[in-house]
Design a protein around this motif. Sequence first.
Motif, PDB file in Angstrom:
ATOM      1  N   GLY A 133      36.445  -7.942 -23.722  1.00 33.85           N
ATOM      2  CA  GLY A 133      37.552  -7.366 -24.473  1.00 33.85           C
ATOM      3  C   GLY A 133      38.687  -8.328 -24.729  1.00 33.85           C
ATOM      4  N   ALA A 134      38.788  -9.386 -23.911  1.00 40.25           N
ATOM      5  CA  ALA A 134      39.837 -10.386 -24.151  1.00 40.25           C
ATOM      6  C   ALA A 134      39.570 -11.168 -25.427  1.00 40.25           C
ATOM      7  N   TYR A 135      38.307 -11.306 -25.797  1.00 37.10           N
ATOM      8  CA  TYR A 135      37.930 -12.017 -27.015  1.00 37.10           C
ATOM      9  C   TYR A 135      37.647 -11.056 -28.167  1.00 37.10           C
ATOM     10  N   LEU A 136      37.191  -9.857 -27.828  1.00 40.78           N
ATOM     11  CA  LEU A 136      36.824  -8.863 -28.835  1.00 40.78           C
ATOM     12  C   LEU A 136      37.556  -7.553 -28.550  1.00 40.78           C
ATOM     13  N   PRO A 137      38.869  -7.517 -28.747  1.00 40.26           N
ATOM     14  CA  PRO A 137      39.602  -6.283 -28.420  1.00 40.26           C
ATOM     15  C   PRO A 137      39.175  -5.083 -29.254  1.00 40.26           C
ATOM     16  N   ASP A 138      38.547  -5.335 -30.418  1.00 39.95           N
ATOM     17  CA  ASP A 138      38.086  -4.241 -31.268  1.00 39.95           C
ATOM     18  C   ASP A 138      36.753  -3.656 -30.806  1.00 39.95           C
ATOM     19  N   PHE A 139      36.082  -4.310 -29.845  1.00 38.40           N
ATOM     20  CA  PHE A 139      34.871  -3.745 -29.244  1.00 38.40           C
ATOM     21  C   PHE A 139      35.328  -2.836 -28.098  1.00 38.40           C
ATOM     22  N   THR A 140      35.738  -1.653 -28.486  1.00 37.97           N
ATOM     23  CA  THR A 140      36.510  -0.791 -27.584  1.00 37.97           C
ATOM     24  C   THR A 140      35.726  -0.358 -26.353  1.00 37.97           C
ATOM     25  N   ALA A 141      34.428  -0.098 -26.495  1.00 38.19           N
ATOM     26  CA  ALA A 141      33.658   0.382 -25.351  1.00 38.19           C
ATOM     27  C   ALA A 141      33.504  -0.724 -24.311  1.00 38.19           C
ATOM     28  N   ALA A 142      33.152  -1.931 -24.754  1.00 36.68           N
ATOM     29  CA  ALA A 142      33.022  -3.057 -23.822  1.00 36.68           C
ATOM     30  C   ALA A 142      34.358  -3.355 -23.156  1.00 36.68           C
ATOM     31  N   ARG A 143      35.448  -3.252 -23.922  1.00 30.83           N
ATOM     32  CA  ARG A 143      36.770  -3.510 -23.348  1.00 30.83           C
ATOM     33  C   ARG A 143      37.131  -2.445 -22.312  1.00 30.83           C
ATOM     34  N   ARG A 144      36.868  -1.190 -22.633  1.00 27.78           N
ATOM     35  CA  ARG A 144      37.224  -0.090 -21.726  1.00 27.78           C
ATOM     36  C   ARG A 144      36.432  -0.164 -20.424  1.00 27.78           C
ATOM     37  N   HIS A 145      35.207  -0.623 -20.498  1.00 30.15           N
ATOM     38  CA  HIS A 145      34.355  -0.659 -19.308  1.00 30.15           C
ATOM     39  C   HIS A 145      34.386  -2.008 -18.591  1.00 30.15           C
ATOM     40  N   GLY A 146      35.196  -2.940 -19.061  1.00 32.42           N
ATOM     41  CA  GLY A 146      35.392  -4.196 -18.357  1.00 32.42           C
ATOM     42  C   GLY A 146      34.185  -5.110 -18.341  1.00 32.42           C
ATOM     43  N   VAL A 147      33.342  -5.059 -19.377  1.00 31.75           N
ATOM     44  CA  VAL A 147      32.175  -5.936 -19.441  1.00 31.75           C
ATOM     45  C   VAL A 147      32.635  -7.392 -19.487  1.00 31.75           C
ATOM     46  N   THR A 148      31.976  -8.261 -18.702  1.00 32.43           N
ATOM     47  CA  THR A 148      32.358  -9.668 -18.636  1.00 32.43           C
ATOM     48  C   THR A 148      31.322 -10.571 -19.309  1.00 32.43           C
ATOM     49  N   VAL A 149      31.747 -11.794 -19.578  1.00 32.75           N
ATOM     50  CA  VAL A 149      30.842 -12.784 -20.164  1.00 32.75           C
ATOM     51  C   VAL A 149      29.675 -13.052 -19.225  1.00 32.75           C
ATOM     52  N   ARG A 150      29.946 -13.168 -17.935  1.00 33.23           N
ATOM     53  CA  ARG A 150      28.865 -13.407 -16.975  1.00 33.23           C
ATOM     54  C   ARG A 150      27.840 -12.271 -17.014  1.00 33.23           C
ATOM     55  N   GLN A 151      28.298 -11.045 -17.146  1.00 31.55           N
ATOM     56  CA  GLN A 151      27.376  -9.910 -17.197  1.00 31.55           C
ATOM     57  C   GLN A 151      26.484  -9.970 -18.436  1.00 31.55           C
ATOM     58  N   LEU A 178      27.921  -1.232 -32.733  1.00 31.80           N
ATOM     59  CA  LEU A 178      28.049  -2.192 -31.637  1.00 31.80           C
ATOM     60  C   LEU A 178      29.402  -2.071 -30.945  1.00 31.80           C
ATOM     61  N   ARG A 179      30.456  -1.895 -31.718  1.00 35.44           N
ATOM     62  CA  ARG A 179      31.799  -1.786 -31.128  1.00 35.44           C
ATOM     63  C   ARG A 179      31.931  -0.564 -30.229  1.00 35.44           C
ATOM     64  N   ALA A 180      31.204   0.493 -30.569  1.00 38.35           N
ATOM     65  CA  ALA A 180      31.329   1.739 -29.815  1.00 38.35           C
ATOM     66  C   ALA A 180      30.339   1.850 -28.663  1.00 38.35           C
ATOM     67  N   GLU A 181      29.391   0.925 -28.561  1.00 41.63           N
ATOM     68  CA  GLU A 181      28.328   1.044 -27.556  1.00 41.63           C
ATOM     69  C   GLU A 181      28.869   0.779 -26.154  1.00 41.63           C
ATOM     70  N   ARG A 182      28.712   1.754 -25.286  1.00 41.98           N
ATOM     71  CA  ARG A 182      29.195   1.620 -23.905  1.00 41.98           C
ATOM     72  C   ARG A 182      28.024   1.441 -22.952  1.00 41.98           C
TER      73      ARG A 182
END
Length: 402
Positions: A133-151, A178-182
């Motif tokens: 989410g730090a790089y893709l703030p518009d990918f709201t689901a990944a940002r909300r769930h804290g997905v990381t680059v390592r993951q 893709l933006r909404a996929e959690r």
Amino acid sequence: MEPVGEHEGRGRLSAPRLRPGTPERAGLDAGELRRMVREVRARTGGGRPWAAGAVVVAGRGPVLAVQEAAGWAVRYAAYDEVSDTAVELPPGERVPMTVDTPFDLASLTKLFTSVAAVQQIERGTLGIDARVGAYLPDFTAARRHGVTVRQLLTHTSGLRPELPLYDCADDAQRLAVLRAERPVGAPGTYRYSDLNMLLLQHVLERLTGRPLDVLVRDGITRPLGMTATGFGPHPDAAATEDQRRPWAKADRGMLRGEVHDENAWALGGVAGHAGLFSTGRDLAVFCRTLLAGGSHGPARILGPDFVDLLLTPPGLGFALDRPYFMGELAGRGAAGHTGFTGTSLVLDRATDTYLVLLANTVHPRRPDPDHTPRAQAATRLARAVRAIRAPGPGGPADLRES
């Protein structure tokens, strides 16, 4: 800023370039390698072969000891679902397989996306534990769930294996999906997913301002001289599938030179998880570069510490020690990947060996997966190392470039 990969070895010792040579020169047992080639050839013959054709490339150190082709790059005109048989082309219209035949790499593309990401990590522009989410703030689901680059790189994001992007009306809808996929699984739990590499592609493109095909070309394939490697279309490639429903996800007919993966096709042929085409020899250069710590000749695409990051547990993009396709090479840190179209590679740092087995197993229709030939070939290579007695002239201790 100059891309990693365009540093042509300034101030660094160059690594020996890959070159053809005998098994003995590579420190490998010629008998085991002959058996490997014979077994691959046998898998391409008969009425219902494992693959219509195949290319096998193997070596040790800077020596390319095996380059063999078998069968057909194009053998079939179609698949007849009524009779459950392949429709053969007349002999004069078939295309023989050669060692220079390009293949649709399918998921081997993920390895190049992973290297491109680690190049950015080496440069300090991408944080391995940063949140997507730090790089893709518009990918709201990944940002909300804290997905990381390592993951994303370790397939531990919890994202499902894939999405039917090929059924979306247009690119805008695909991006919205893709933006909404959690995540559907617990973060940190391994779950192999094409979506990880699609999100990573978006991270890299947003971060650098350059599309993935340019990042791969400028950072990996061009500096390494991999002139046969790139995203499609590639009209001279080995044919893949008579792609039709219900066994496939789209109705496209017999494919040759167009990406087989339906989502990569829907995305225009350039995707983080699929879309690259390459040859056996080009992939041998890729393997050799990683075995040599990130350099090939004067070119450097990664530093040794960052190759270690890629290839040590849990591995970033690379599968580690998977006996089902690595055979007896598995168990000591061997790394590699397979692709749905029939492609695979494995490199073993413990023995400085590599194996590339490219086959069009989905021609003319995708079968049930059978990794036995891959494991069998890898086992032959492992035994070719063990069959050699103490190093002597032309053996493992004598692999320096002359």
